[in-house]
Design a protein around this motif. Structure first.
Motif, short mmCIF file in Angstrom:
data_model
loop_
_atom_site.label_atom_id
_atom_site.label_comp_id
_atom_site.label_asym_id
_atom_site.label_seq_id
_atom_site.Cartn_x
_atom_site.Cartn_y
_atom_site.Cartn_z
N LYS A 95 -9.05 9.06 -7.02
CA LYS A 95 -9.03 7.62 -6.76
C LYS A 95 -9.48 6.87 -8.01
N ILE B 137 -8.46 0.83 3.84
CA ILE B 137 -8.70 0.65 2.41
C ILE B 137 -9.45 -0.66 2.22
N GLN C 231 -1.11 6.11 -3.26
CA GLN C 231 -1.48 5.06 -2.31
C GLN C 231 -1.14 3.67 -2.86
N ARG D 102 -4.82 0.92 6.83
CA ARG D 102 -4.96 2.17 6.09
C ARG D 102 -6.43 2.48 5.74
N VAL E 207 -8.26 -2.52 -5.66
CA VAL E 207 -8.60 -1.47 -4.70
C VAL E 207 -8.88 -0.17 -5.43
N GLN E 208 -9.61 0.71 -4.79
CA GLN E 208 -9.86 2.03 -5.36
C GLN E 208 -9.10 3.04 -4.50
N VAL E 209 -7.98 3.51 -5.05
CA VAL E 209 -7.06 4.39 -4.32
C VAL E 209 -6.42 5.38 -5.31
N THR E 210 -5.61 6.27 -4.79
CA THR E 210 -4.82 7.15 -5.65
C THR E 210 -3.57 6.39 -6.09
N PHE F 91 -3.88 -3.37 4.23
CA PHE F 91 -5.00 -2.58 3.73
C PHE F 91 -5.90 -2.10 4.87
#
Length: 177
Positions: free
Chosen positions: A3, A31, A59, A29, A53-56, A26
């Motif tokens: 992430k 998030i 994502q 999910r 956002v902090q995601v992969t 968001f």
């Protein structure tokens, strides 16, 4: 996958309820939004959502796809931190006596390159623009003196590379005239 921070930019029409629909993408999910800012864009009648956002990366790609399914969304993008130039702004309200009676406050203001926005007999207001870390450092330095009020904006960001949205937005602007 790891992430990371991603800045999602969505160029939209300005319609009632769009913010709610985008935020639900968001929340469905699970998030969390680290930052959300909306503003006019460089093209008349086109607005920009800037969401952090902090995601992969997978994502981030899927979120952009879901955002673009909204009728009012013209185009959405995602970028890593190193692909953008970004800032936040914060305002700090403190008792005026601190400014006049405590030399240390003046040194903190100068050291953190903050600006005095207004001074009254009761309070003064500082403005700090910079990275989230810079704002948090100043907050940590000022908090022991007593903050009357504090507010921080969300991230504002532009990309380092040319965004190809410009032609789409120009066409949108011409079509809506």
């Amino acid at each position: 996958m790891k992430k990371e921070n991603y800045t999602i930019s969505a160029y939209t029409e300005n319609n009632i309820g769009l913010l709610n629909r985008i935020s639900s993408i968001f929340s469905k999910r699970h998030i969390n939004l680290d930052s959300l800012t909306t503003s006019v864009s460089e093209i008349k009648d086109v607005y920009r959502f800037t969401i952090v956002v902090q995601v992969t990366e997978d994502q981030a790609r899927k979120l952009v796809g879901q955002i673009e399914k909204q009728i009012e969304v013209i185009k959405a993008f995602y970028h890593k931190d190193e692909e953008t130039i970004f800032q936040e702004t914060a305002l700090f309200k403190m008792a005026s006596k601190l400014l006049f009676e405590d030399r240390e406050i003046q040194l903190v203001i100068k050291e953190h390159i903050a600006h005095i926005v207004t001074v009254t007999p009761e309070y003064f207001v500082l403005e700090k623009t910079g990275s989230r870390q810079e704002v948090e450092l100043l907050y940590d330095r000022l908090e022991p003196y007593g903050l009357m009020q504090f507010v921080r904006s969300g991230r504002i960001a532009i990309t380092k590379d040319k965004m190809h949205i410009s032609k789409i937005l120009e066409n949108f602007s011409i079509a809506s005239s």
